[in-house]
Write an enzyme that holds these catalytic residues in place. Sequence first.
Site, PDB file in Angstrom:
ATOM      1  N   LYS A   1       0.827  -1.209   0.000  1.00 22.97           N
ATOM      2  CA  LYS A   1       0.000   0.000   0.000  1.00 22.97           C
ATOM      3  C   LYS A   1       0.866   1.266   0.000  1.00 22.97           C
ATOM      4  CE  LYS A   1      -4.014  -2.256   0.524  1.00 22.97           C
ATOM      5  NZ  LYS A   1      -3.560  -3.672   0.476  1.00 22.97           N
TER       6      LYS A   1
HETATM    7  C1  LIG Z   1      -4.147  -4.787  -0.179  1.00 23.89           C
HETATM    8  C2  LIG Z   1      -3.312  -6.022  -0.239  1.00 23.89           C
HETATM    9  C3  LIG Z   1      -3.522  -7.009  -1.242  1.00 23.89           C
HETATM   10  C4  LIG Z   1      -4.631  -6.905  -2.265  1.00 23.89           C
HETATM   11  O1  LIG Z   1      -4.402  -5.904  -3.210  1.00 23.89           O
HETATM   12  P1  LIG Z   1      -5.601  -5.345  -4.123  1.00 23.89           P
HETATM   13  O2  LIG Z   1      -5.040  -4.197  -4.849  1.00 23.89           O
HETATM   14  O3  LIG Z   1      -6.694  -4.959  -3.170  1.00 23.89           O
HETATM   15  O4  LIG Z   1      -6.019  -6.459  -5.032  1.00 23.89           O
HETATM   16  C5  LIG Z   1      -2.667  -8.100  -1.261  1.00 23.89           C
HETATM   17  N1  LIG Z   1      -1.693  -8.253  -0.327  1.00 23.89           N
HETATM   18  C6  LIG Z   1      -1.479  -7.334   0.647  1.00 23.89           C
HETATM   19  C7  LIG Z   1      -0.400  -7.585   1.636  1.00 23.89           C
HETATM   20  C8  LIG Z   1      -2.273  -6.197   0.721  1.00 23.89           C
HETATM   21  O5  LIG Z   1      -2.052  -5.298   1.712  1.00 23.89           O
END
Ligand SMILES: *Cc1c(COP(=O)(O)O)cnc(C)c1O
Length: 495
Positions: free
Chosen positions: A113
């Site tokens: 993120k």
């Molecule tokens: C948010 C997240 C995901 C999923 O990503 P999306 O963009 O929502 O498909 C996968 N792994 C981790 C560790 C995340 O924080």
Amino acid sequence: MYYVSTRDKLGKTTVAGAIAYGLAPDGGLYTPEAIPSLAGNALETLKEMTYQQRAVYIMNMYLDSYSASELAGFCAKAYGGGKFDDPAVAPVRTLDGKTHVLELWHGPTCAFKDMALQMLPHLLTAALKKEGETKTACILVATSGDTGKGALEGFRDVPGTKILVFYPRDGVSEVQELQMTTQEGDNVGVCAVVGNFDDAQTGVKTIFSDPELRRELAEQGSFLSSANSINWGRVLPQVVYYVSAYCDLLKSGALRRGEKLNVCVPTGNFGNILAAYYAKQMGVPIGRLICASNRNNVLTDFIETGLYDKNRAFYNTTSPSMDILISSNLERLLHAYTYGDAGQVKGYMEKLARTGSYQIEESIKKRMDRDFAAGCCDDARARAAIGEMWREKRYLIDPHTAVAVDVLDQYRAKTGDEAPALVVSTASPFKFCPVVMEGLGVKMPEQGLKGIDQLSQFTGIAPPAPLASLAGKKVRFTEVTEKANMVDKVREMLR
Ligand SMILES: *Cc1c(COP(=O)(O)O)cnc(C)c1O
């Protein structure tokens, strides 16, 4: 370049408008009218650049309301200044001749993120200025873990913003909770909610549609905004690392010019893999986009059958950031596959809201088949993948990445497609120590901060500094609220 709503062709705006206000008034997602393409030699040029320079180059193609020097300043703040613990920002590790891993967790909160949430505050505050907005943006977030911390760290002490995060008291790991309750910064607030993620999320949605609160906020010079992954300002920074990874592999000689690279992404809300799709549309030689899900496999079924059906059991898994039944960003893919037919996308989304499911037409399914493959795996298989990867390659992965590793194996076995592949690694294993330890064969692993020491001792790998330093941090936020009282917390915090 204009941005259109996925649900209404006439809902056009500039990119500043799209980023400033997030969601289109008709409930659709703002999406570029056309995807720009990388000219013939662009990858050769990009290959020689740093991550920050690549980010300026790519984002500039989409952000015509921003100048290149403005973007260079944002990229220096987001990705420079020691915020990422690897100079490559998003380094690619090669496991064997045909399997590479893109590590997206070198930022301040140790999950992917950060790649977008370190950039969004700069794009957003500039967009507000360009739109003539003078009020303070109050960012409200409901989080199941990674987004909350990522947003807090991204918005801390950003002028013209305040941020308030609600997390479910019973729904985040000990490490994730400590990451949030020890958050520093003068414009931040964190509060636990009695209940699960759904309670926190419903509470936030209710607050957003509270006219009384909106009026009060307007009077005191502020308004509510969101850092949710449907904002274009969160998708765009993610396109950059796919282009960058391809360039790194070209540069190291792992790929020849034009050689196809499959990409396997652990998926929840469909934002990360959508960014890979856009990179492919821009002209990066990406082959198959492999969508990896955990036991919540609504996307696997959708990609295989064309039927999206959220009417099914919800499971809490060991990869919680992928525990999702409605993947919001999928709407942007439908927009692309219907050639921007807003009426058709609107129809699907209304059907989803009404009945919980929709079926795409055969012609759209055919288009999807050319780009996507999908697979899923349960917690036991993910743990096994963590153990196998450690034993065979001495490479440590977290439970989300493990899902992608397992699904890539399944894909290769099923299709015989042995093209080079990039596994996207979305979190540091040190965020999920107990599960990782179990994967490594240790029964009854330590919990909380002790787990970090245990995993580090077991593997000889030092934990990332932001997690190692949690032990010495002061807890600043201890408040807990009932769902019904969340709005009072917002009033208190924003006063
Ligand atoms: C948010 C997240 C995901 C999923 O990503 P999306 O963009 O929502 O498909 C996968 N792994 C981790 C560790 C995340 O924080």
